[in-house]
Design a protein around this motif. Sequence first.
Motif, PDB file in Angstrom:
ATOM      1  N   ALA A 204       0.833  -1.205   0.000  1.00 49.34           N
ATOM      2  CA  ALA A 204       0.000   0.000   0.000  1.00 49.34           C
ATOM      3  C   ALA A 204       0.867   1.254   0.000  1.00 49.34           C
ATOM      4  N   GLU A 205       1.959   1.225   0.746  1.00 48.67           N
ATOM      5  CA  GLU A 205       2.860   2.384   0.792  1.00 48.67           C
ATOM      6  C   GLU A 205       3.499   2.616  -0.586  1.00 48.67           C
ATOM      7  N   ALA A 206       3.908   1.530  -1.243  1.00 48.91           N
ATOM      8  CA  ALA A 206       4.503   1.657  -2.576  1.00 48.91           C
ATOM      9  C   ALA A 206       3.501   2.263  -3.554  1.00 48.91           C
ATOM     10  N   GLN A 207       2.248   1.818  -3.468  1.00 45.70           N
ATOM     11  CA  GLN A 207       1.234   2.337  -4.396  1.00 45.70           C
ATOM     12  C   GLN A 207       0.942   3.809  -4.118  1.00 45.70           C
ATOM     13  N   ARG A 208       0.964   4.159  -2.823  1.00 41.17           N
ATOM     14  CA  ARG A 208       0.715   5.552  -2.450  1.00 41.17           C
ATOM     15  C   ARG A 208       1.747   6.473  -3.100  1.00 41.17           C
ATOM     16  N   GLU A 213       3.460  -0.339 -10.866  1.00 45.91           N
ATOM     17  CA  GLU A 213       2.809  -0.454 -12.165  1.00 45.91           C
ATOM     18  C   GLU A 213       1.297  -0.293 -11.980  1.00 45.91           C
ATOM     19  N   THR A 214       0.610   0.092 -13.049  1.00 43.27           N
ATOM     20  CA  THR A 214      -0.835   0.249 -12.999  1.00 43.27           C
ATOM     21  C   THR A 214      -1.469  -1.011 -12.430  1.00 43.27           C
ATOM     22  N   ASP A 215      -0.981  -2.156 -12.871  1.00 44.03           N
ATOM     23  CA  ASP A 215      -1.402  -3.437 -12.304  1.00 44.03           C
ATOM     24  C   ASP A 215      -0.267  -3.940 -11.401  1.00 44.03           C
ATOM     25  N   PRO A 216      -0.408  -3.808 -10.051  1.00 43.68           N
ATOM     26  CA  PRO A 216       0.741  -4.101  -9.184  1.00 43.68           C
ATOM     27  C   PRO A 216       1.158  -5.563  -9.191  1.00 43.68           C
ATOM     28  N   SER A 217       0.307  -6.453  -9.697  1.00 44.89           N
ATOM     29  CA  SER A 217       0.738  -7.853  -9.759  1.00 44.89           C
ATOM     30  C   SER A 217       1.949  -8.001 -10.680  1.00 44.89           C
ATOM     31  N   LEU A 218       2.093  -7.102 -11.655  1.00 48.88           N
ATOM     32  CA  LEU A 218       3.283  -7.131 -12.510  1.00 48.88           C
ATOM     33  C   LEU A 218       4.552  -6.950 -11.686  1.00 48.88           C
ATOM     34  N   ASP A 219       4.479  -6.075 -10.683  1.00 50.59           N
ATOM     35  CA  ASP A 219       5.644  -5.840  -9.827  1.00 50.59           C
ATOM     36  C   ASP A 219       5.918  -7.040  -8.927  1.00 50.59           C
TER      37      ASP A 219
END
Lengths: 342, 342
Positions: A204-208, A213-219
């Motif tokens: 959540a912190e990384a997304q904030r 990536e737009t789709d965090p599953s890629l990361d």
Amino acid sequence: MTKEIRTALIGLGNVGRSFLTILESKQGRLAEQYGLAFRIVCVADSSGVAVNPGGYEPGATRRAKENGVPVRRLAGYWPGVTPGDALAADLECDLVLEASPVNLKSGEPGLSAVRMALMRGVSVVLANKGPLVLAFPELKRLARENGAGLAYSATVCGALPVVNVGTRDLIAADIQALRGIFNSTSNFILGEMAAGKPYVDALAEAQRRGLAETDPSLDVEGWDTANKLVIIANTFLGVEATLADVAVQGITGLAAADLQAAQRKGHVIKLIASATRAGDGYALSVAPTELDGDEFLARCAGWEMGIEIHSDLYGSMYFKDLEGNPLPTAAAMLRDAVNLFM
Amino acid sequence: MTKEIRTALIGLGNVGRSFLTILESKQGRLAEQYGLAFRIVCVADSSGVAVNPGGYEPGATRRAKENGVPVRRLAGYWPGVTPGDALAADLECDLVLEASPVNLKSGEPGLSAVRMALMRGVSVVLANKGPLVLAFPELKRLARENGAGLAYSATVCGALPVVNVGTRDLIAADIQALRGIFNSTSNFILGEMAAGKPYVDALAEAQRRGLAETDPSLDVEGWDTANKLVIIANTFLGVEATLADVAVQGITGLAAADLQAAQRKGHVIKLIASATRAGDGYALSVAPTELDGDEFLARCAGWEMGIEIHSDLYGSMYFKDLEGNPLPTAAAMLRDAVNLFM
């Protein structure tokens, strides 16, 4: 004399808008030092495509988008067309900047736009890895056959010039092995988990911070890392690899306790991409890997990304960068564009 | 089709002979991948100049030199001429590789040869820093006016592509600061001293390995480091600096006890080159500097060299390499040559 580059900017997410930010402050410098002026004659986002042969003003366009104005509400909106359609319909431009989100299923809408541009002899600079991962040999061939430039140094480790070093600085080398940390989001998450934070909070912190990536599953599932390894393999390992050739394991199976256990031994767990010699080619893998704490990649911390390359001619080289926002990736698109046209 | 590059190789020391070694094993690769063949039509060492339009065989020439045969005993010896004389007398060649020893007083014999080549429109690749440090603006101007290539990525940190990254990958950047370890000999000596070895013993070991400059005072008194900083400043900091603009302090004033005292605090003393913003330009310095042991440059150990570059557009980048022999420097000359002609 300044050469004007009529530019189509596909994608107005973090990277696309950062490109506009750079143009706002660097137009004078680009003209003076490199003799180039980039005129944004076309912009596209998920809402559509807009064309203005006179050029969109970078600052105003960026601010509009940040204030929630989608492309379909800009002057010049071209209803019902994709970027690929616009290029097929003879959109007059010299350069396509492809910065739309990664789509590993179809590569669209980027792939059609890139194909169409190259077929018309229009140069392409990508930050979007999707089209390269899905169709690298075809796109290289189209560029060569049609005399179009094709550059993508922004696709691997942001502004770290991995692709350029591999192409231009390791001339005639036999690369024995390389390995790297290619995804800063998962590297940041692993660091937070090593400090005791649960996975979901770290994500959540990384997304904030807007770098996932737009789709965090890629990361976190390792696909973004694998994408970059595929691009590297095709670019300077001499291997026409696809994602199917990479053994991919992400970080979602790790718990904070695993990372802390490694830490107590002076070790660090990192998501490592690796290419090692195997027969005529390379074994390619992405996997969480326990490293001694003194190793170069063990010390790529937080938002850093890094790579080490071992070759017969050039010894061992180690590169890392710390970016922390999308500006350097956009700057990497700019450098590619300048190098193509100056 | 293979393009033949008639090449004059000036200097048959460690780097020049390593260049011949590379040609011995990579001729097939150079032809296949880059379409180039380097024919050595002229060689020069301190004994003289020899010319053979049909080309000297790389392996035989290297072995002759290693067996004590100087150039004046080769077939084609041209009595009484310097490399510059030979070029002035219309030696037919496409490329001059300048790998003779650094001479900071006159730059000779390299400087005259480089000037003469560029004036005739012959491209030049340097591993020798002397001509650049003494006459950078003049040589850049000669290259531009005569349409000749001028490349010198081998002059800064061996094969680490510092010059190329600065020129091609930091497009439009405002570099806020950079610092680095540019001399592996003094870095090795400092490491040995930190382990308790006296300075003289550490220097002797470095010389034994054949990586010290011909004149080791260039290494330990900081001038080799300063040379590289001057080349960087002229190449991508936009500053026409000379050695007189660099505050230079070497490592000869340090004792093993100083290094060990730092070590007890978790610190490391390194010979650091530094460029920091000062007014319109940069403050340039070379000095032993105490670093926290966790810093990137503190961890460039032994024979490693490294640089960190902080800029507005590209974030912070860190590069280091480990070479340990002259082959990578020779390979850097090869990459420059290939990039000029392919």
